[in-house]
Every structure is written in C-alpha cells, then in structure tokens.
Design a protein around this motif. Sequence first.
Motif, PDB file in Angstrom:
ATOM      1  N   GLY A  17       0.828  -1.195   0.000  1.00 17.88           N
ATOM      2  CA  GLY A  17       0.000   0.000   0.000  1.00 17.88           C
ATOM      3  C   GLY A  17       0.862   1.244   0.000  1.00 17.88           C
ATOM      4  O   GLY A  17       1.982   1.244   0.499  1.00 17.88           O
ATOM      5  N   ASP A  18       0.335   2.333  -0.570  1.00 18.56           N
ATOM      6  CA  ASP A  18       1.074   3.591  -0.568  1.00 18.56           C
ATOM      7  C   ASP A  18       0.528   4.506   0.529  1.00 18.56           C
ATOM      8  O   ASP A  18      -0.339   4.117   1.311  1.00 18.56           O
ATOM      9  CB  ASP A  18       1.041   4.258  -1.945  1.00 18.56           C
ATOM     10  CG  ASP A  18      -0.360   4.595  -2.417  1.00 18.56           C
ATOM     11  OD1 ASP A  18      -1.305   4.595  -1.605  1.00 18.56           O
ATOM     12  OD2 ASP A  18      -0.522   4.867  -3.614  1.00 18.56           O
ATOM     13  N   LYS A  22      -3.824   3.346  -1.308  1.00 22.63           N
ATOM     14  CA  LYS A  22      -4.083   2.585  -2.533  1.00 22.63           C
ATOM     15  C   LYS A  22      -3.178   1.361  -2.570  1.00 22.63           C
ATOM     16  O   LYS A  22      -2.008   1.431  -2.211  1.00 22.63           O
ATOM     17  CB  LYS A  22      -3.820   3.470  -3.746  1.00 22.63           C
ATOM     18  CG  LYS A  22      -4.169   2.822  -5.057  1.00 22.63           C
ATOM     19  CD  LYS A  22      -3.983   3.795  -6.202  1.00 22.63           C
ATOM     20  CE  LYS A  22      -4.308   3.103  -7.512  1.00 22.63           C
ATOM     21  NZ  LYS A  22      -4.035   3.970  -8.652  1.00 22.63           N
ATOM     22  N   GLU A  23      -3.739   0.230  -2.999  1.00 22.46           N
ATOM     23  CA  GLU A  23      -2.972  -1.001  -3.070  1.00 22.46           C
ATOM     24  C   GLU A  23      -2.372  -1.193  -4.468  1.00 22.46           C
ATOM     25  O   GLU A  23      -3.032  -0.949  -5.472  1.00 22.46           O
ATOM     26  CB  GLU A  23      -3.868  -2.198  -2.752  1.00 22.46           C
ATOM     27  CG  GLU A  23      -3.122  -3.501  -2.696  1.00 22.46           C
ATOM     28  CD  GLU A  23      -4.015  -4.665  -2.333  1.00 22.46           C
ATOM     29  OE1 GLU A  23      -4.282  -5.489  -3.223  1.00 22.46           O
ATOM     30  OE2 GLU A  23      -4.450  -4.733  -1.175  1.00 22.46           O
ATOM     31  N   HIS A  24      -1.127  -1.623  -4.510  1.00 20.39           N
ATOM     32  CA  HIS A  24      -0.427  -1.916  -5.756  1.00 20.39           C
ATOM     33  C   HIS A  24       0.033  -3.363  -5.692  1.00 20.39           C
ATOM     34  O   HIS A  24       0.498  -3.828  -4.657  1.00 20.39           O
ATOM     35  CB  HIS A  24       0.787  -0.997  -5.928  1.00 20.39           C
ATOM     36  CG  HIS A  24       0.426   0.450  -5.907  1.00 20.39           C
ATOM     37  ND1 HIS A  24       0.001   1.119  -7.022  1.00 20.39           N
ATOM     38  CD2 HIS A  24       0.394   1.343  -4.889  1.00 20.39           C
ATOM     39  CE1 HIS A  24      -0.253   2.370  -6.698  1.00 20.39           C
ATOM     40  NE2 HIS A  24      -0.022   2.534  -5.417  1.00 20.39           N
ATOM     41  N   ASP A  52       3.674   7.418  -7.350  1.00 19.19           N
ATOM     42  CA  ASP A  52       2.648   6.528  -7.873  1.00 19.19           C
ATOM     43  C   ASP A  52       2.870   6.321  -9.364  1.00 19.19           C
ATOM     44  O   ASP A  52       2.992   7.291 -10.115  1.00 19.19           O
ATOM     45  CB  ASP A  52       1.269   7.125  -7.622  1.00 19.19           C
ATOM     46  CG  ASP A  52       0.126   6.215  -8.022  1.00 19.19           C
ATOM     47  OD1 ASP A  52       0.384   5.093  -8.491  1.00 19.19           O
ATOM     48  OD2 ASP A  52      -1.031   6.632  -7.849  1.00 19.19           O
TER      49      ASP A  52
END
Length: 69
Positions: A17-18, A22-24, A52
């Motif tokens: 997560g950032d 938000k999940e990547h 991002d």
Amino acid sequence: MASIQKRPDRVWHARHGDDAGKEHARHFARKVDGQRRLNEATASVVTGMYVDPAAGKVTFTDYYQQGAV
C-alpha cells in the motif's frame, strides 16, 4: 503494509500500500524478486520518495484543458 503469497498457479503475488491507502500489486515467477520489489517500495514510502506509477498517465487533452500549454 506489504505481503507476498504463492498462488495456486505457482506465481508469487506481491502487494503493498502507498501513503494514500491505494494497493499496488505485481506477479513474479520467483519469491526473491517479489520480496525485492516489496523492500524497495516500502523503503521509498518510508523515506517519502515513492511516486505513484499512475501519476504520469495524463492524456494530452487533460493536460491541454488544464491550461498548461
């Protein structure tokens, strides 16, 4: 938060997560490659250097309408 899991198809699923929550996620053939990516992403978030990947995806139309040209 960062995690890595082995999927049934024998591919490693690494996600993190950032700062915005938000999940990547990405998939890797080897666990060591996924863990290296998670370590790099976590370090860049902690140091404030994370960017991002979607941040640079601006269409020319949107750029033009913002009055940047």
